[in-house]
Design a protein around this motif. Structure first.
Motif, PDB file in Angstrom:
ATOM      1  N   ARG A 197     -11.498  16.327 -52.342  1.00 48.69           N
ATOM      2  CA  ARG A 197     -10.091  16.523 -52.711  1.00 48.69           C
ATOM      3  C   ARG A 197      -9.984  16.902 -54.191  1.00 48.69           C
ATOM      4  N   ILE A 198     -10.740  16.208 -55.014  1.00 47.63           N
ATOM      5  CA  ILE A 198     -10.739  16.528 -56.446  1.00 47.63           C
ATOM      6  C   ILE A 198     -11.251  17.943 -56.668  1.00 47.63           C
ATOM      7  N   MET A 238      -9.086  20.993 -58.312  1.00 48.71           N
ATOM      8  CA  MET A 238      -9.554  21.685 -59.521  1.00 48.71           C
ATOM      9  C   MET A 238      -9.737  23.171 -59.250  1.00 48.71           C
ATOM     10  N   LEU A 239     -10.254  23.518 -58.072  1.00 50.95           N
ATOM     11  CA  LEU A 239     -10.433  24.913 -57.702  1.00 50.95           C
ATOM     12  C   LEU A 239      -9.087  25.629 -57.620  1.00 50.95           C
ATOM     13  N   ALA A 240      -8.083  24.968 -57.044  1.00 50.84           N
ATOM     14  CA  ALA A 240      -6.744  25.564 -56.952  1.00 50.84           C
ATOM     15  C   ALA A 240      -6.159  25.787 -58.345  1.00 50.84           C
ATOM     16  N   GLY A 241      -6.311  24.819 -59.228  1.00 55.07           N
ATOM     17  CA  GLY A 241      -5.801  24.974 -60.593  1.00 55.07           C
ATOM     18  C   GLY A 241      -6.524  26.070 -61.359  1.00 55.07           C
ATOM     19  N   VAL A 253      -1.353  26.382 -51.263  1.00 53.50           N
ATOM     20  CA  VAL A 253      -1.874  25.957 -49.961  1.00 53.50           C
ATOM     21  C   VAL A 253      -3.164  25.165 -50.138  1.00 53.50           C
ATOM     22  N   LEU A 254      -4.061  25.654 -50.994  1.00 58.71           N
ATOM     23  CA  LEU A 254      -5.310  24.956 -51.248  1.00 58.71           C
ATOM     24  C   LEU A 254      -5.054  23.570 -51.824  1.00 58.71           C
ATOM     25  N   PHE A 255      -4.090  23.459 -52.715  1.00 58.98           N
ATOM     26  CA  PHE A 255      -3.736  22.169 -53.298  1.00 58.98           C
ATOM     27  C   PHE A 255      -3.098  21.260 -52.244  1.00 58.98           C
TER      28      PHE A 255
END
Length: 105
Positions: free
Chosen positions: A21-22, A26-29, A89-91
């Protein structure tokens, strides 16, 4: 003196947020910041994507103004918007919880 009961699934402390989840958050951000930086560096175009931009020039002899076109890629909001939607969506995926199996509380 009593010894503590071994940790089992029923009496163990709830685990923190899962690593995946983390990672996804982080990837979405990161992808949102990268998309914005690319869009801003390429020209902040609030309209559709352009592959040519108009350049006004003045004829040296007659003084008449005319337009020529220069090849230049300017990504528009139709590329930036879906990139931000994908980040959202990813977040949001990271907030989906699995159902607990029947028989467990």
């Amino acid at each position: 003196m009593t010894t503590p009961a071994p940790a089992t699934e029923s009496n163990s402390a709830p685990a923190g947020i899962a690593a995946w989840r983390i990672l996804l958050r982080m990837l979405a951000g990161f992808f949102a910041m990268f998309s914005f930086a690319f869009w801003a560096a390429a020209g902040w175009n609030l309209g559709w994507t352009k592959t040519q931009i108009p350049m006004k020039q003045i004829d040296e002899v007659t003084g008449i103004e005319f337009v020529t076109y220069k090849d230049h890629f300017m990504p528009g909001v139709e590329l930036f918007g879906p990139a931000l939607f994908l980040c959202l969506v990813l977040f949001a995926i990271t907030f989906i919880r699995r159902k607990k199996p029947a028989g467990r509380s």
